[in-house]
Design an enzyme around this catalytic site. Sequence first.
Site, PDB file in Angstrom:
ATOM      1  N   ASP A  80      -0.455  10.237   6.280  1.00  0.00           N
ATOM      2  CA  ASP A  80      -1.506   9.227   6.303  1.00  0.00           C
ATOM      3  C   ASP A  80      -2.866   9.819   6.653  1.00  0.00           C
ATOM      4  O   ASP A  80      -3.882   9.161   6.526  1.00  0.00           O
ATOM      5  CB  ASP A  80      -1.168   8.112   7.303  1.00  0.00           C
TER       6      ASP A  80
ATOM      7  N   LYS B  95     -11.198   2.550   8.404  1.00  0.00           N
ATOM      8  CA  LYS B  95     -12.430   3.325   8.491  1.00  0.00           C
ATOM      9  C   LYS B  95     -13.520   2.573   9.267  1.00  0.00           C
ATOM     10  O   LYS B  95     -14.308   3.186   9.978  1.00  0.00           O
ATOM     11  CB  LYS B  95     -12.929   3.627   7.071  1.00  0.00           C
TER      12      LYS B  95
ATOM     13  N   GLN C  13       0.434   4.494  -1.314  1.00  0.00           N
ATOM     14  CA  GLN C  13      -0.068   5.837  -1.015  1.00  0.00           C
ATOM     15  C   GLN C  13      -0.132   6.018   0.506  1.00  0.00           C
ATOM     16  O   GLN C  13      -0.586   5.091   1.182  1.00  0.00           O
ATOM     17  CB  GLN C  13      -1.462   6.053  -1.611  1.00  0.00           C
TER      18      GLN C  13
ATOM     19  N   HIS D  93     -15.619   4.280  -7.520  1.00  0.00           N
ATOM     20  CA  HIS D  93     -14.628   5.254  -7.036  1.00  0.00           C
ATOM     21  C   HIS D  93     -13.223   4.902  -7.538  1.00  0.00           C
ATOM     22  O   HIS D  93     -12.537   5.742  -8.136  1.00  0.00           O
ATOM     23  CB  HIS D  93     -14.666   5.291  -5.505  1.00  0.00           C
ATOM     24  N   GLU D  94     -12.808   3.673  -7.307  1.00  0.00           N
ATOM     25  CA  GLU D  94     -11.434   3.306  -7.705  1.00  0.00           C
ATOM     26  C   GLU D  94     -11.284   3.361  -9.221  1.00  0.00           C
ATOM     27  O   GLU D  94     -10.251   3.780  -9.740  1.00  0.00           O
ATOM     28  CB  GLU D  94     -11.054   1.928  -7.150  1.00  0.00           C
TER      29      GLU D  94
ATOM     30  N   GLU E  13      -9.168  13.064  -4.839  1.00  0.00           N
ATOM     31  CA  GLU E  13     -10.290  12.410  -4.161  1.00  0.00           C
ATOM     32  C   GLU E  13     -11.632  13.121  -4.352  1.00  0.00           C
ATOM     33  O   GLU E  13     -12.667  12.466  -4.424  1.00  0.00           O
ATOM     34  CB  GLU E  13      -9.972  12.241  -2.670  1.00  0.00           C
TER      35      GLU E  13
ATOM     36  N   GLY F  33     -10.484   0.918   2.004  1.00  0.00           N
ATOM     37  CA  GLY F  33     -11.580   0.333   1.242  1.00  0.00           C
ATOM     38  C   GLY F  33     -11.078  -0.122  -0.111  1.00  0.00           C
ATOM     39  O   GLY F  33     -11.338  -1.232  -0.573  1.00  0.00           O
ATOM     40  N   GLY F  34     -10.355   0.778  -0.752  1.00  0.00           N
ATOM     41  CA  GLY F  34      -9.817   0.452  -2.058  1.00  0.00           C
ATOM     42  C   GLY F  34      -8.623   1.324  -2.363  1.00  0.00           C
ATOM     43  O   GLY F  34      -8.410   2.352  -1.712  1.00  0.00           O
ATOM     44  N   MET F  35      -7.824   0.885  -3.320  1.00  0.00           N
ATOM     45  CA  MET F  35      -6.665   1.669  -3.754  1.00  0.00           C
ATOM     46  C   MET F  35      -6.563   1.535  -5.268  1.00  0.00           C
ATOM     47  O   MET F  35      -6.541   0.427  -5.800  1.00  0.00           O
ATOM     48  CB  MET F  35      -5.385   1.159  -3.051  1.00  0.00           C
ATOM     49  N   GLU F  36      -6.472   2.685  -5.903  1.00  0.00           N
ATOM     50  CA  GLU F  36      -6.592   2.776  -7.354  1.00  0.00           C
ATOM     51  C   GLU F  36      -5.324   2.399  -8.110  1.00  0.00           C
ATOM     52  O   GLU F  36      -4.969   3.077  -9.092  1.00  0.00           O
ATOM     53  CB  GLU F  36      -7.036   4.191  -7.724  1.00  0.00           C
ATOM     54  N   ASN F  37      -4.625   1.353  -7.703  1.00  0.00           N
ATOM     55  CA  ASN F  37      -3.404   0.988  -8.408  1.00  0.00           C
ATOM     56  C   ASN F  37      -3.733   0.763  -9.885  1.00  0.00           C
ATOM     57  O   ASN F  37      -4.678   0.041 -10.212  1.00  0.00           O
ATOM     58  CB  ASN F  37      -2.790  -0.245  -7.758  1.00  0.00           C
TER      59      ASN F  37
ATOM     60  N   TYR G 243     -12.585  14.687  -0.002  1.00  0.00           N
ATOM     61  CA  TYR G 243     -13.539  13.818  -0.705  1.00  0.00           C
ATOM     62  C   TYR G 243     -14.875  14.525  -0.931  1.00  0.00           C
ATOM     63  O   TYR G 243     -15.349  14.661  -2.058  1.00  0.00           O
ATOM     64  CB  TYR G 243     -13.816  12.557   0.126  1.00  0.00           C
TER      65      TYR G 243
ATOM     66  N   HIS H 207     -10.745   6.888 -10.493  1.00  0.00           N
ATOM     67  CA  HIS H 207      -9.367   7.369 -10.363  1.00  0.00           C
ATOM     68  C   HIS H 207      -8.551   7.133 -11.639  1.00  0.00           C
ATOM     69  O   HIS H 207      -7.500   7.752 -11.816  1.00  0.00           O
ATOM     70  CB  HIS H 207      -8.664   6.675  -9.196  1.00  0.00           C
TER      71      HIS H 207
ATOM     72  N   GLN I 225       0.899  -1.165   0.000  1.00  0.00           N
ATOM     73  CA  GLN I 225       0.000   0.000   0.000  1.00  0.00           C
ATOM     74  C   GLN I 225       0.932   1.207   0.000  1.00  0.00           C
ATOM     75  O   GLN I 225       1.434   1.608   1.047  1.00  0.00           O
ATOM     76  CB  GLN I 225      -0.930  -0.029   1.216  1.00  0.00           C
TER      77      GLN I 225
ATOM     78  N   ARG J  10      -9.671  -2.940   8.150  1.00  0.00           N
ATOM     79  CA  ARG J  10      -9.960  -1.715   7.389  1.00  0.00           C
ATOM     80  C   ARG J  10     -10.201  -0.581   8.382  1.00  0.00           C
ATOM     81  O   ARG J  10     -11.166  -0.582   9.137  1.00  0.00           O
ATOM     82  CB  ARG J  10     -11.186  -1.931   6.503  1.00  0.00           C
TER      83      ARG J  10
HETATM   84  N1  BES Z   1      -6.646   6.635  -2.864  1.00  0.00           N
HETATM   85  C1  BES Z   1      -7.558   6.300  -1.853  1.00  0.00           C
HETATM   86  C2  BES Z   1      -6.934   5.588  -0.688  1.00  0.00           C
HETATM   87  C3  BES Z   1      -5.879   6.384   0.059  1.00  0.00           C
HETATM   88  C4  BES Z   1      -6.007   7.740   0.255  1.00  0.00           C
HETATM   89  C5  BES Z   1      -4.785   5.735   0.570  1.00  0.00           C
HETATM   90  C6  BES Z   1      -5.016   8.437   0.932  1.00  0.00           C
HETATM   91  C7  BES Z   1      -3.804   6.431   1.250  1.00  0.00           C
HETATM   92  C8  BES Z   1      -3.921   7.790   1.425  1.00  0.00           C
HETATM   93  C9  BES Z   1      -8.723   5.465  -2.388  1.00  0.00           C
HETATM   94  O1  BES Z   1      -9.087   5.766  -3.686  1.00  0.00           O
HETATM   95  C10 BES Z   1      -9.915   5.769  -1.549  1.00  0.00           C
HETATM   96  O2  BES Z   1     -10.349   6.884  -1.574  1.00  0.00           O
HETATM   97  N2  BES Z   1     -10.426   4.793  -0.828  1.00  0.00           N
HETATM   98  C11 BES Z   1     -11.599   4.934   0.026  1.00  0.00           C
HETATM   99  C12 BES Z   1     -12.819   4.431  -0.640  1.00  0.00           C
HETATM  100  C13 BES Z   1     -13.720   5.427  -1.251  1.00  0.00           C
HETATM  101  C14 BES Z   1     -14.990   4.797  -1.760  1.00  0.00           C
HETATM  102  C15 BES Z   1     -14.001   6.655  -0.456  1.00  0.00           C
HETATM  103  C16 BES Z   1     -11.382   4.114   1.269  1.00  0.00           C
HETATM  104  O3  BES Z   1     -10.405   3.383   1.335  1.00  0.00           O
HETATM  105  O4  BES Z   1     -12.225   4.171   2.156  1.00  0.00           O
HETATM  106 ZN    ZN Z   2      -9.990   7.662  -3.780  1.00  0.00          ZN
END
Ligand code: BES
Ligand code: ZN
Length: 674
Positions: free
Chosen positions: A410, A594, A177, A331-332, A354, A304-308, A418, A335, A175, A592
């Site tokens: 972080d 969040k 980012q 969302h991903e 975002e 939740g996800g990462m846009e690799n 967002y 990106h 991970q 996760r």
């Molecule tokens: N790029 C982000 C994840 C991220 C942001 C990692 C900042 C490290 C630092 C990813 O696209 C993202 O926004 N993920 C969200 C999901 C989204 C539906 C809001 C998440 O992980 O909750």
């Molecule tokens: Zn995102």
Amino acid sequence: MPVPAVLRSRVPLLLLLSVLALAACKREETVPQAAAAAPKPAAMADTDEHSYAQPDKVVIDDLALDLKLDFDARTVAGTATYTLQWKDPAATELVLDARDLAIEQVEGEANGAWQPLKFALADKDPVLGSKLTIETPARNAKVRVTYRSSPEASGLQWLTPEMTEGKQLPFMFSQSQQIHARSWVPLQDTPQVRYTYSAHVTTRPDVMVLMSADNDPNAVRDGDYSFRMPQRIPSYLMAIAAGDLVFKPISARSGVWAEPAMVDKAVAEFADTEKMIATTEQLYGPYRWERYDLLVLPPSFPYGGMENPRLSFITPTVIVGDKSLVSLIAHELAHSWSGNLVTFSSAKHGWLNEGVTSYVENRIVEALYGKDVSDMEYVIARNGLKKSIGDMPVATQALAVKPGTKLDADDALSAVAYDKGAWFLQFLEERFGRQAFDAFLRGYFDHFAFQSITTETFLGYAKQNLFDKYPGKVTDAEIQEWVYGPGIPASAPQVLSPRFGIVDSARLGWRGSKQLPPAAITSTWTTQEWLHFLEGMPETLPVAELEQLDQAYHFTGTANGEIAMRWYPLAIRSGYAQANDAAAAFVERIGRRKLIMPVYSALVQTEPGLALAKDAFAKARPGYHPITTASVEKLIAEAKPAPAPKVAPAPAVDEDGADADTATPEQGGDAPVN
Ligand code: BES
Ligand code: ZN
């Protein structure tokens, strides 16, 4: 909502915008559009406080990795070879970012031969890691670093077989980012530098390896893999994963990689992925990355996800069986335009990634599932934003963070980036009309494709291609307030959700009469309605009422993490001890951030809760990702618990049935969200 005072002077905006528009326009003439063309400079000079790199002197043009993944040692080791473009004729050093890396050797290529180069690895800064300075008096076109990552690398997680679904093979994933790529590859770890890459990766033969590159759906599992990423990407999009991974297609250009036991469930949940790609292409132009695949990670994935690029990394917690949480895929995928194609030049401009992505996500959801669904998602997000923004330092309430503001990498991206970001774009859409705004955004993605830009560059482009093109639709003061002001501007468009109106009535009816809504109503509710039902509850409820809800709806033990992250904190705050074991099991099973942080936060408010939190954390810790571990550790260390749980008094109920102590007056429904 009162209009917050705007902090910055509004006078210089026009001037600034004209200069920027001119700069943007000049660049258009000179910059070639091809993906693999020479690297383009960031459109505006921007300092990235999170990197030691000096991209004004030299930039990485291409990266070639030759790595071995060792699951026993938990290391990535091998060489990184950089093809360099020297920018400053006086530069004789290559400065890279590193974190906990052992640097074994550095060489430079001169006249076809590799010669050792002198280098210095500075002491570690807790946020930035270590500056790696390489002496390059010959300004070598190629430099090669031989290195090894630490088993504690902040950007990698190594899982034992027991921590996987199948329990047979180990697993690892990255991970990167925001600034963790430097813990597994020495790099110019700033989004201002974009490069192509290739990789040769070896590991045990029973493990499949994937990267943010040209993964082959038919790859033979033999422990020896090669990858190429022909499009320029910033370092935070470097990604790798390895484990018992199999592939199933969704369409000709998309599919799912997952552990064998998960793959069918994931393909069913994410079956609309191809429709999402096609919808986004219609709105914003072609998908430029060839394949779009999803990798389902173990539950310890911290996001939740990462846009690799080409391979979004996805939490398994959105696989709930009814597609109700697939906006995460939207969302991903989004990106691939906002973020991967047009990238912020530093995390200070987080909303460019975002916020724009959250807006595009909502458009995809609207197109595929209808406006009632996308409206519910906006209301949930905005209620969350409104709850949190008031408690944030004023500087971080602004979309664009002013230079000099210190941020933890972080934590840099809050609900402001967002949800205020998406709201700003919805505001522009409303003022200029969907047709004009869609054309603008599509043009923006084309114009800045494969570049890294600042907020000011966005504004300069918007001035020329939107504000000046259709005069009189927005004022400078409004734009200034949206971008640099705190709080939520008075010009924010309102979203009404009729479906949430029904939820509000059901909740209020129950609060007044203790009569639960008829099953005929709740049986049609999706995740979003249940989330809204719970979010509208007061801070605490009498235990008997929680029991009634639990008996009817079985919240305790729910497999839906979004419901769990709202139910358990309410239960804990209310002293509903029957939910404690399930809450602990939830935070032990899932990593996760969040989803679990609200549960830990509720627990640490009281002595007995803190004890429970510490116990659950001790059990969960070996399975947590370093990012999650750091967050939970900090929360527990800073906890100031009260001696015993607050037991909820019978809450006062207003004449109209509304809770007098409900935190936010605007829960959607007929009430506007702003
Ligand atoms: N790029 C982000 C994840 C991220 C942001 C990692 C900042 C490290 C630092 C990813 O696209 C993202 O926004 N993920 C969200 C999901 C989204 C539906 C809001 C998440 O992980 O909750
Ligand atoms: Zn995102």
